[in-house]
Design an enzyme around this catalytic site. Structure first.
Site, short mmCIF file in Angstrom:
data_model
loop_
_atom_site.label_atom_id
_atom_site.label_comp_id
_atom_site.label_asym_id
_atom_site.label_seq_id
_atom_site.Cartn_x
_atom_site.Cartn_y
_atom_site.Cartn_z
N SER A 181 0.89 -1.20 -0.02
CA SER A 181 0.17 0.11 0.13
C SER A 181 0.70 1.22 0.11
CB SER A 181 -0.94 -0.14 1.19
OG SER A 181 -0.23 -0.18 2.41
N HIS A 209 -5.44 -3.99 -1.44
CA HIS A 209 -5.27 -3.02 -2.46
C HIS A 209 -5.55 -3.73 -4.08
CE1 HIS A 209 -4.97 0.58 -0.32
NE2 HIS A 209 -4.00 -0.03 0.81
N LYS A 240 -12.35 -0.72 0.49
CA LYS A 240 -11.45 0.01 -0.26
C LYS A 240 -12.51 0.10 -1.38
CE LYS A 240 -7.30 -0.37 2.40
NZ LYS A 240 -6.41 -1.32 3.07
C1 LIG Z 1 -6.40 -1.57 4.27
C2 LIG Z 1 -5.72 -2.88 4.47
C3 LIG Z 1 -6.23 -3.60 5.59
C4 LIG Z 1 -7.31 -3.45 6.57
O1 LIG Z 1 -8.57 -3.44 5.70
P1 LIG Z 1 -9.88 -2.69 6.43
O2 LIG Z 1 -10.99 -3.35 5.86
O3 LIG Z 1 -9.71 -1.44 6.16
O4 LIG Z 1 -9.80 -3.11 7.87
C5 LIG Z 1 -5.55 -4.95 5.56
N1 LIG Z 1 -4.52 -5.31 4.69
C6 LIG Z 1 -4.04 -4.53 3.98
C7 LIG Z 1 -2.82 -4.79 3.12
C8 LIG Z 1 -4.55 -3.20 3.64
O5 LIG Z 1 -4.05 -2.28 2.79
#
Ligand SMILES: *Cc1c(COP(=O)(O)O)cnc(C)c1O
Length: 392
Positions: A181, A209, A240
């Site tokens: 990310s 992502h 996301k």
């Molecule tokens: C954003 C993210 C998460 C967390 O996801 P949420 O649904 O916002 O809790 C987990 N792993 C990665 C790689 C992320 O980028």
């Protein structure tokens, strides 16, 4: 002396380092333009990649579920919180991901914490990429297995650990983000799968992502590499690109049965609210019906990245719509972000401890919902601030 001195000192430390900040307040929906602290600004910092968080179809599905089911699930899933909507969503996601079974959690973070802890045990080894997401790190911490870290995306480093340690353990899990990310680069999944086969290890990919972004209609990094059936645990988030909230793991039916008995977020935390689950079902259906949303996202990302590169910015090694504009010094990164805001563009500055010290960056998250005017406005603002602060 105040008993809170130990915290006051920490907060003062943030101020001394120039990284202290107040949270901006968004007084409306998370759209391509937002009302932030009373100003209309172009939003270049959300994970709402496809603009689905505010889509009329998704909102309607959510409203209908609200009327029918109320606002809360009322219980953990293992008691009476297992509403039929969640079962429907899990079946739909399994079909979308082309995997045997899916288990949904309240968030991606919950999913990693609950899954890693439940599938690993004493006598196992977890091998984790050094840049894996914080929720993986926390899941690994909660596991009774031994841990080893390999250098970021470095297959020699990974193989070195496998070679040295494989024979000492029962199960070995290789855990990686699909898309990282902070830099937007991809894990070399074909090579990881090859090593996993060679050394009899299991593979676990967090595709938070990648879901909704890469692969056919956003089926994710595994689909992008054509590796269906080769990754044992595929994590996704519903928070996301899908635009709502929640997380899931796509895996085998027998793993699902085990997780429904032992994954602690499913046992000890209330299930997803029905309006969120219904919204997610609609979002996933929209992805399955058309590639329109993912195509628009990539078109916007390519347009923006090309313009910034031409202006002379260092935009790193990203292979995705995540665009890290490298600034360097932490304090300067925060200054850059503040100056962009003055120009009507919001990009959060990302500094230590999220990235290493003095690897600060303004991380741009492109969305399908951005208009050409939004992107041109942002490009002009980057040029102006970049010249003023001597970055370009
Ligand atoms: C954003 C993210 C998460 C967390 O996801 P949420 O649904 O916002 O809790 C987990 N792993 C990665 C790689 C992320 O980028």
């Amino acid at each position: 002396m105040s008993k809170w001195k130990f915290i006051e000192e920490k907060v003062q430390g943030l101020k001394d380092d120039g990284v202290y900040r107040k949270l901006p307040i968004n007084r409306g929906p998370c759209d391509h333009v937002i009302d932030l602290d009373g100003r209309r600004v172009v939003n270049l910092s959300s994970n709402n990649y496809l603009g689905l968080a505010t889509h009329p179809r998704v909102k309607k599905a959510s409203r209908d579920a609200l009327d029918r089911y109320g606002v809360g699930a009322g219980s953990v899933r293992t008691i009476v919180g297992n509403q039929d909507l969640i079962e429907e969503l899990e079946d739909l996601l399994a079909e979308f991901k082309e995997e045997e079974a899916v288990i949904c959690y309240q968030s991606g973070l919950n999913c990693n914490i609950g899954t890693i802890q439940a599938i690993t045990d004493k006598g196992d080894l977890i091998i984790s990429d050094e840049l894996n997401h914080a929720s993986i790190i926390d899941g690994v911490r909660l596991s009774k297995a031994d841990k080893a870290i390999y250098k970021h995306n470095d297959m020699e480093s990974l193989e070195g650990i496998l070679k040295e340690k494989r024979q000492d353990y029962r199960n070995v899990f290789i855990i990686t983000d699909g898309v990282f990310s902070m830099d937007g680069d991809l894990a070399p999944l074909p090579e990881i799968v090859k090593l996993a086969k060679q050394y009899d290890a299991l593979t676990y990919v967090d595709d938070a992502h990648g879901s909704g972004v890469l692969g056919r209609s956003g089926r994710g990094t595994v689909d992008h590499f054509g590796l269906h059936g080769e990754i044992d645990f595929i994590i996704g988030t519903l928070s996301k690109a899908i635009g709502v909230v929640g997380g899931y793991v796509a895996t085998k039916q027998k793993v699902k049965e085990w997780l429904l008995h032992r994954a602690r977020p499913l046992l000890f935390s209330t299930a997803l609210p029905p309006a969120a689950t219904a919204a997610t079902i609609e979002s996933v259906k929209m992805l399955m019906e058309s590639e329109e949303h993912t195509k628009k996202l990539w078109k916007n990302a390519e347009y923006f990245k090309k313009a910034l590169k031409e202006l002379g910015f260092d935009i790193g090694i990203s292979e995705t719509p995540i665009t890290p504009v490298m600034i360097g010094e932490d304090a300067k990164t925060m200054e850059f972000s503040k100056a962009l805001l003055e120009e009507g563009v919001f990009v959060s500055g990302i500094v230590f401890p999220t990235v290493p010290k003095n690897k600060g960056r303004c991380r741009v998250m492109i969305s399908a919902s951005h208009t050409k005017e939004d992107l041109d406005h942002a490009i002009d603002a980057f040029e102006k601030v970049g010249k003023k602060l001597g970055v370009i």
